[in-house]
Design a protein around this motif. Structure first.
Motif, PDB file in Angstrom:
ATOM      1  N   ALA A 177       4.178   5.706  -9.926  1.00 11.46           N
ATOM      2  CA  ALA A 177       2.759   5.756 -10.281  1.00 11.46           C
ATOM      3  C   ALA A 177       2.173   7.125  -9.940  1.00 11.46           C
ATOM      4  N   LEU A 230      -3.581   6.455  -4.720  1.00 10.12           N
ATOM      5  CA  LEU A 230      -2.143   6.190  -4.665  1.00 10.12           C
ATOM      6  C   LEU A 230      -1.489   6.970  -3.528  1.00 10.12           C
ATOM      7  N   GLN A 289      -0.908  -4.509  -8.516  1.00  7.92           N
ATOM      8  CA  GLN A 289      -1.255  -3.089  -8.501  1.00  7.92           C
ATOM      9  C   GLN A 289      -0.568  -2.329  -9.642  1.00  7.92           C
ATOM     10  N   PHE A 290       0.566  -2.809 -10.074  1.00 11.32           N
ATOM     11  CA  PHE A 290       1.264  -2.069 -11.127  1.00 11.32           C
ATOM     12  C   PHE A 290       1.596  -2.933 -12.332  1.00 11.32           C
ATOM     13  N   ILE A 310       1.725   3.542   3.896  1.00  7.78           N
ATOM     14  CA  ILE A 310       2.896   2.667   3.962  1.00  7.78           C
ATOM     15  C   ILE A 310       4.198   3.399   4.267  1.00  7.78           C
ATOM     16  N   VAL A 367       8.251   2.065  -7.115  1.00  6.65           N
ATOM     17  CA  VAL A 367       7.153   1.862  -8.076  1.00  6.65           C
ATOM     18  C   VAL A 367       5.917   2.665  -7.685  1.00  6.65           C
ATOM     19  N   LEU A 368       5.714   2.848  -6.390  1.00  6.59           N
ATOM     20  CA  LEU A 368       4.560   3.633  -5.955  1.00  6.59           C
ATOM     21  C   LEU A 368       4.753   5.121  -6.267  1.00  6.59           C
ATOM     22  N   HIS A 420       9.354  -1.178  -3.599  1.00  4.14           N
ATOM     23  CA  HIS A 420       7.937  -0.822  -3.489  1.00  4.14           C
ATOM     24  C   HIS A 420       7.770   0.697  -3.472  1.00  4.14           C
ATOM     25  N   ARG A 479       3.287   9.652 -12.505  1.00  2.00           N
ATOM     26  CA  ARG A 479       2.586   9.433 -13.774  1.00  2.00           C
ATOM     27  C   ARG A 479       1.176  10.014 -13.724  1.00  2.00           C
ATOM     28  N   LYS A 503      -7.802   8.089  -8.882  1.00  2.00           N
ATOM     29  CA  LYS A 503      -6.698   7.148  -8.826  1.00  2.00           C
ATOM     30  C   LYS A 503      -5.493   7.753  -8.097  1.00  2.00           C
ATOM     31  N   ARG A 536      -2.289   5.451  -0.219  1.00  2.03           N
ATOM     32  CA  ARG A 536      -1.455   4.253  -0.057  1.00  2.03           C
ATOM     33  C   ARG A 536      -0.039   4.657   0.389  1.00  2.03           C
TER      34      ARG A 536
HETATM   35  C1  FER Z   1       1.395  -0.003  -4.677  1.00  2.23           C
HETATM   36  C2  FER Z   1       2.550  -0.005  -5.442  1.00  2.23           C
HETATM   37  C3  FER Z   1       2.512   0.406  -6.770  1.00  2.23           C
HETATM   38  C4  FER Z   1       0.182   0.389  -5.246  1.00  2.23           C
HETATM   39  C5  FER Z   1       0.150   0.808  -6.571  1.00  2.23           C
HETATM   40  C6  FER Z   1       1.316   0.802  -7.337  1.00  2.23           C
HETATM   41  C7  FER Z   1      -2.130   0.801  -4.923  1.00  2.23           C
HETATM   42  C8  FER Z   1       1.321   1.231  -8.738  1.00  2.23           C
HETATM   43  C9  FER Z   1       0.203   1.479  -9.427  1.00  2.23           C
HETATM   44  C10 FER Z   1       0.228   1.924 -10.838  1.00  2.23           C
HETATM   45  O1  FER Z   1       1.280   1.905 -11.476  1.00  2.23           O
HETATM   46  O2  FER Z   1      -0.845   2.323 -11.292  1.00  2.23           O
HETATM   47  O3  FER Z   1       1.405  -0.403  -3.373  1.00  2.23           O
HETATM   48  O4  FER Z   1      -0.913   0.362  -4.416  1.00  2.23           O
END
Ligand code: FER
Length: 186
Positions: free
Chosen positions: A164, A133, A34-35, A140, A160-161, A157, A167, A129, A136
């Protein structure tokens, strides 16, 4: 693969538990892909290299009557290699590969009436997008954060989510500002 990042991604996955090649591939598909993108075909090549370098070892696990699974496990050397890589400061990449930005650089050659639609299309995709995200995140982490707090195995996790999400929020913000700016100029 530059700098053999895949090598360390595999070591990272094996750090938690022993896995078969199939397990490693599906763990990739589930979260890491995903990333961070890797070709799955490269995983088996990389596993072979890691065996040669004695960073991992192979053993056979018997599950059921006839089911033999080739499992991979980290060696002490492999653990060390992973720890070294993780602690080493990471240089930012010289350039991000953003093809839309390259088109924007040559914006003067885009016919006037095509400019806003291009930006609008990009905005739609980025908003889509971002919304994925955020869903998600809701799925979670939302209740978890308020109620019991994050487990230490979830912190990575989570980070990083949320990275994203930041960003994409910033990209959407820039696109909106640019659309307003272009409209004003005309
Ligand atoms: C996730 C963890 C990280 C995910 C996406 C990302 C869709 C990052 C995505 C990106 O950098 O575009 O569980 O789920």
């Amino acid at each position: 693969m530059a700098k053999r990042v895949l090598k360390h991604a595999i070591l990272g996955l094996l750090r938690k538990q022993d896995m078969s090649g199939y397990d490693i591939t599906s763990e990739f598909t589930k979260e890491i892909s995903q990333f961070w993108s890797a070709k799955h075909s490269q995983i088996y090549t990389e596993l072979k290299k890691l065996l040669d370098e004695k960073l991992i070892e192979q053993y056979i696990e018997i599950s059921g009557v006839k089911l033999e699974k080739k499992m991979y496990t980290l060696t002490e050397e492999g653990k060390k290699e992973l720890a070294q890589w993780l602690m080493h400061p990471e240089q930012i990449p010289e350039t991000e590969k953003d093809t839309f930005a390259l088109k924007v650089y040559f914006i003067q050659y885009i016919p006037e009436e095509k400019i806003l639609p291009l930006f609008q299309d990009q905005l739609d995709q980025r908003e889509q997008k971002l919304s994925e995200l955020k869903s998600r995140y809701q799925l979670i982490f939302a209740q978890r954060e308020e109620e019991i707090g994050l487990g230490s195995d979830e912190l990575g996790h989570y980070l990083v989510l949320t990275k994203a999400i930041s960003r994409e929020e910033s990209y959407v913000d820039w696109l909106k500002k640019s659309i307003r700016f272009i409209r004003q100029k005309r």
